[in-house]
Write a protein that holds these residues in place. Sequence first.
Motif, mmCIF file in Angstrom:
data_model
loop_
_atom_site.group_PDB
_atom_site.id
_atom_site.type_symbol
_atom_site.label_atom_id
_atom_site.label_comp_id
_atom_site.label_asym_id
_atom_site.label_seq_id
_atom_site.Cartn_x
_atom_site.Cartn_y
_atom_site.Cartn_z
ATOM 1 N N GLY A 190 -2.105 4.147 15.140
ATOM 2 C CA GLY A 190 -2.850 5.307 14.406
ATOM 3 C C GLY A 190 -2.887 4.868 12.935
ATOM 4 O O GLY A 190 -3.663 5.226 12.293
ATOM 5 N N VAL A 191 -1.725 4.463 12.326
ATOM 6 C CA VAL A 191 -1.686 4.004 10.800
ATOM 7 C C VAL A 191 -2.706 3.028 10.518
ATOM 8 O O VAL A 191 -3.246 3.230 9.482
ATOM 9 C CB VAL A 191 0.001 3.237 10.639
ATOM 10 N N GLY A 206 -10.033 -2.819 18.913
ATOM 11 C CA GLY A 206 -9.126 -3.528 17.824
ATOM 12 C C GLY A 206 -7.614 -2.791 17.946
ATOM 13 O O GLY A 206 -6.903 -3.026 17.238
ATOM 14 N N LYS A 207 -7.413 -2.158 19.106
ATOM 15 C CA LYS A 207 -6.006 -1.617 19.342
ATOM 16 C C LYS A 207 -5.070 -2.774 19.876
ATOM 17 O O LYS A 207 -5.547 -3.712 20.410
ATOM 18 C CB LYS A 207 -5.890 -0.423 20.180
ATOM 19 N N PHE A 208 -3.924 -2.510 20.088
ATOM 20 C CA PHE A 208 -2.691 -3.683 20.420
ATOM 21 C C PHE A 208 -1.584 -2.769 21.371
ATOM 22 O O PHE A 208 -1.214 -1.648 20.733
ATOM 23 C CB PHE A 208 -2.525 -4.631 19.482
ATOM 24 N N GLU A 209 -0.705 -3.535 22.035
ATOM 25 C CA GLU A 209 0.247 -3.014 22.364
ATOM 26 C C GLU A 209 1.197 -4.358 22.881
ATOM 27 O O GLU A 209 0.614 -5.424 22.925
ATOM 28 C CB GLU A 209 0.002 -2.085 23.599
ATOM 29 N N LEU A 255 0.934 -1.301 0.087
ATOM 30 C CA LEU A 255 -0.199 -0.037 -0.088
ATOM 31 C C LEU A 255 0.837 1.249 -0.035
ATOM 32 O O LEU A 255 0.250 2.198 -0.435
ATOM 33 C CB LEU A 255 -0.805 0.114 1.368
ATOM 34 N N TRP A 256 2.105 1.342 0.248
ATOM 35 C CA TRP A 256 2.735 2.645 0.626
ATOM 36 C C TRP A 256 3.918 2.586 -0.083
ATOM 37 O O TRP A 256 4.840 1.484 -0.149
ATOM 38 C CB TRP A 256 2.966 2.841 2.155
ATOM 39 N N ALA A 257 4.562 3.782 -0.260
ATOM 40 C CA ALA A 257 6.007 3.859 -0.979
ATOM 41 C C ALA A 257 7.093 3.502 0.219
ATOM 42 O O ALA A 257 6.886 3.669 1.375
ATOM 43 C CB ALA A 257 6.285 4.953 -1.374
ATOM 44 N N VAL A 258 8.293 3.361 -0.077
ATOM 45 C CA VAL A 258 9.269 3.134 0.893
ATOM 46 C C VAL A 258 9.681 3.996 1.874
ATOM 47 O O VAL A 258 10.026 3.962 2.607
ATOM 48 C CB VAL A 258 10.682 2.316 -0.084
ATOM 49 N N ASP A 259 9.439 5.206 1.458
ATOM 50 C CA ASP A 259 9.930 6.499 2.160
ATOM 51 C C ASP A 259 8.410 7.086 2.866
ATOM 52 O O ASP A 259 8.931 8.276 3.348
ATOM 53 C CB ASP A 259 10.677 7.555 1.403
ATOM 54 N N GLU A 260 7.507 6.640 2.682
ATOM 55 C CA GLU A 260 6.332 7.042 3.060
ATOM 56 C C GLU A 260 6.212 6.587 4.983
ATOM 57 O O GLU A 260 6.847 5.981 5.284
ATOM 58 C CB GLU A 260 4.913 6.585 2.724
ATOM 59 N N TYR A 261 5.577 7.564 5.386
ATOM 60 C CA TYR A 261 5.534 7.399 6.894
ATOM 61 C C TYR A 261 4.792 6.303 7.344
ATOM 62 O O TYR A 261 5.387 5.492 8.392
ATOM 63 C CB TYR A 261 4.720 8.808 7.449
ATOM 64 N N ASP A 262 3.479 5.958 6.857
ATOM 65 C CA ASP A 262 2.953 4.772 6.986
ATOM 66 C C ASP A 262 3.796 3.492 6.888
ATOM 67 O O ASP A 262 3.780 2.589 7.593
ATOM 68 C CB ASP A 262 1.705 4.697 6.135
ATOM 69 N N TYR A 263 4.732 3.431 5.898
ATOM 70 C CA TYR A 263 5.384 2.172 5.319
ATOM 71 C C TYR A 263 6.363 2.210 6.675
ATOM 72 O O TYR A 263 6.703 1.002 7.135
ATOM 73 C CB TYR A 263 6.068 2.588 4.244
ATOM 74 N N VAL A 264 7.156 3.311 6.815
ATOM 75 C CA VAL A 264 8.272 3.318 7.882
ATOM 76 C C VAL A 264 7.614 2.651 9.319
ATOM 77 O O VAL A 264 8.230 2.067 9.869
ATOM 78 C CB VAL A 264 8.960 4.562 7.704
#
Length: 551
Positions: A339-340, A274-277, A229-238
């Motif tokens: 959050g992502v 649906g959260k987790f830690e 779904l994301w590019a290698v330098d996107e925030y969501d991917y990192v």
Amino acid sequence: MKNRLVVAALLLSPVLVGAGTMQTPTNDVEAMFEADVLDIRRNKITFDQRKLEKDRQARMERQKQRRERARAKLSSITPDISKMERLSKDELDKAQSEGHSWIRRAAWNSNSGDDAYNYAGMVDPSQEYDKWQQAYRMLGGFIDCDHGKSDDNHKSGDNDQEERENACSRWMMWAAYIDPNYQGNGYDEYHGDNPVGTLDCHHPDTQWELIGVYREEFYQYIEQISKHLWAVDEYDYVVALAGLAYMTDADCFFVGYSNDGDYIYAGVAPKAYGKFEMALYTDDYCIEPNENLGHTFDYYGLTSNVQLQSQDNDDGYDDDSINSWWEATQEYTLENLNGVYESFKYCTSCVDYPTYQDGYFIGDYGTDDDDLINQCWKFYSHDSFPCEADCIALGEAQGTIASVKYGGVQWGEVLSGYYSIDGSDETTDSRWTSILANIFVSFSFIVFIATFLAFAVARRSRHRERASGRSRRLLEEDRRRSRSKAGPEDGDGIFRSSKSGKSRSGKSSRSKSSSRRSKSKSRPSDTYEPPSTKSKSGRSKSSSRRRSDEF
């Protein structure tokens, strides 16, 4: 044994120290004793690790044999569909009215009272649907001790930790939907300039229909979304890769010892909505997080360097933003990772558009039809299993899944954006909306307090004015009464007798009564009646008598 003999020899042989004094080298003995204890612990850990590895290999072999036997059995009992005949609806209703038990068994996935062609309010999963009319939702993680993960699944995570053998498995629950009103517009159906469809399968009044609810290994589910779904330098991917590296693909793994010498394990802990830690455990199955250890998972410092990797290459990025995103994500609450993935709890298209593979476009721009990946198919192909009523009930009992309607029953917890058409937009703006709401409430409260105080002050001042006016009137009345009681003293300062006062008051009263009589006489009347002679003589007599009395 050699170390123990040395310790015993040192204890029995004194040593001359200083001026003829004899002391035992207790410090050396204690140090050697601690070294022996550490050696014993290391040997025990090594032995435990070898035993765990041996048991794991044996378990894998047993599971492999069971799967082979199951495949052979299924291949021998699979019916030939070409030789089968489908019952009509009338024939099925007749068989049901006759009370055949196989009807009930054929309707295993339906509600009581429904026929065998129904799927608990779901569409037929055996039919083919256009990839663009399909959507999914992430419902949340849960722990299952009855269904272990497959050891030869498609996990691509690297786990170098000592995994707990008997730990219960972590699963992610998700739901798949189709749009029965799909008009064949592909991407533009929901994302064009004038979309005719709406991705609202999370809404209670949606017209999207449920295909089914499924469970997939927790780490695998998070990873599959990150890969396409994301590019290698996107925030969501990192953030996704940093979170995956921090949680690892182990259900529960050894991290240390407690003050009482108990083993401490770490693993993903599903939370509400649906959260987790990451949590710490001391029980044998890693079910109940132990929050009384005095520290969290971060205490063990199991962070890693930035590694934006794929199966074929290893790309490192020396970028301040990427490094800061990576470091901020690797903490036990996994707040950034949550959050992502928050938006995936709402209706999400199964088609990844544009499509990436480990941070890079598939094809030129990832938008060609042949390059697009169906994410729902990816979930299915990477060991997703049906999650029926008992499975959904397990997640609801743990209080960790988001709301989903299955079999006419509402399961799970309602999300904040559940009643909005686009839950993801509401989630993005929820923080700013909550800030504005708090400001409005605070301002309204201040205005209310100010208005109340102003009203109270005005009411108090008005009450004081009324009280002061009343007191003035009472003082004036008291002064009049005191003057009237003073009586004998007249305005000219001469004291007169009470008789004269009485006669004067009598005169005044008579003059008042006469004036009243004169006024009453002067009033016009419709009929005039002349006074009788008796009344005249009586009044004259009385008046003459009063005059004689005065003289």
